[in-house]
Design an enzyme around this catalytic site. Sequence first.
Site, PDB file in Angstrom:
ATOM      1  NE  ARG A 244      34.711  34.242  32.347  1.00 15.56           N
ATOM      2  CZ  ARG A 244      34.073  33.209  32.922  1.00 15.56           C
ATOM      3  NH1 ARG A 244      32.742  33.341  32.970  1.00 15.56           N
ATOM      4  NH2 ARG A 244      34.842  32.283  33.169  1.00 15.56           N
ATOM      5  CG  LEU A 245      35.837  42.324  35.840  1.00 14.17           C
ATOM      6  CD1 LEU A 245      35.315  43.795  35.995  1.00 14.17           C
ATOM      7  CD2 LEU A 245      36.989  42.210  34.768  1.00 14.17           C
TER       8      LEU A 245
END
Length: 518
Positions: free
Chosen positions: A493-494
């Site tokens: 989720r970066l």
Amino acid sequence: MFALFHGHKCFFHFHASRSHYSLSKNAWGSTCPISLPAIRSFASISFVKATRVMQSMTSPESISYLTQRDAAEIDEILMGPLGFSVDQLMELAGLSVATSIAEVYKPSEYNRVLAICGPGNNGGDGLVAARHLHHFGYKPFVCYPKRTAKPLFTGLVTQLESLAVPFLTVGDLPSELSKDFDVLVDAMFGFSFHGSPRPPFDDLIQKLVNLHKYNQTRQKSSVIVSVDIPSGWHVEEGDVAGEGIKPHMLVSLTAPKLCAKKFSGPHHFLGGRFVPPSIVEKYKLHLPQYPGASMCVQIGKPPQIDISALRENYISPEFLEDQVEANPIDQFLKWFDDAVAAGLKEPNAMCLSTVGKDGKPSDCGFENCCQFYTFRYTNYESRKAQQLLENPRASLLFYWDGLHRQVRVEGSVQKVSDEESEQYFHSRPRGSQIGAIVSKQSTIVPGRHVIHQQFKELEEKFSDVDLIPKPKAWGGYKLKPDLFEFWQGQKSRLHDRLQYTPQEINGKQVWGIVRLAP
């Protein structure tokens, strides 16, 4: 039609009727016409597909299940008095398997397919499925340890070899199949098999059994697709000892066999769309209707899903500031071309959001309610138009799932000239022109039949009229962007998020680029 522009310098026009758009930059660059299909409203592909699947599903209790004897008799009738050849049935069966796989396991996520094929007709179904999967965009491999010398089977091998599909020996296979393959097609034994599997198929079946245990420890699992009968199962009693293959998908052919009642995986499909009425009547078969031109139909209830576990760990190239275009419209065109080249379904779909004076947001993304033309052609008395009157700002969202990308555009909105609306109205098909007159958008109608009756009446009224008059309360909008955000999904989720906003530097209008936290 939708037009994006910055100040009086940059216009971004989409013309659906001409199937192209032109980007006029004036001081920022030259005009560049680029091919583009009409941009239509954003529709949730997952929602639409789920609805279609739910409509096509049939309760397992209402389906006929065949004994081993009945299944053998039906094959004899098909290949006897009904005139089918074994290669015809095999082609249809293999195509059914391939289309069933494509319904659930998309090649963008489940690309590497290993078809494990036995020496009989079930193995031939697997060979045919591998060929079709190659043409569907998958990367198939075949393990075919006991080849049959019959011309039908040698021909299937030649066809696969001509496509450069790799054939692997049992010794070539990794100890853990999940490491190298996303989909395992179990095409070893069909309904005519009985007894205990002999080498090397006993070991291959055990590899698939072990795969279930191995998958329980992994975030993303390989899946097993069994053709007609999970290999090693009893054709009528199923997995008697409870230690056999546990497929994620079962593709029953002609009609499900009795063992299919014991199948507990999430996806049960029926394929083999060739059963004539005489067989249906003779064996009192109750089979589901195939949707449209599909070669498969899903049976049973949809799998129970833990919504909280629906996650995607995106794997994408880095999206860096020093690699992007200075102008967000150029960057948008670059990504749009990527979406078209990737063959994504309706890459021109987008969602339009507005907010009225009551502060309540409204998304216009389903059906054909917000076409991406100049901005949007619509009824000026619709709910969306009222919101734009009260608060002339809007947001657009393009979502390209297959590339893990989306683009958000925000800006102020204004109407296009009446001349431009008139010109666009008459570029539309006559049916769309009449539809715009009939539809008092967002108002309540007594029933579907009312609109269709009005449409027929206007069709007759304008049958001898060359130029249908544009409704006065119908026209287009355009958006002046003051923000672009480009989003690229990444691991853990970066995600990459780059935002463009207009700035003035040394008296010149430029776009500033900043990175936002995911």
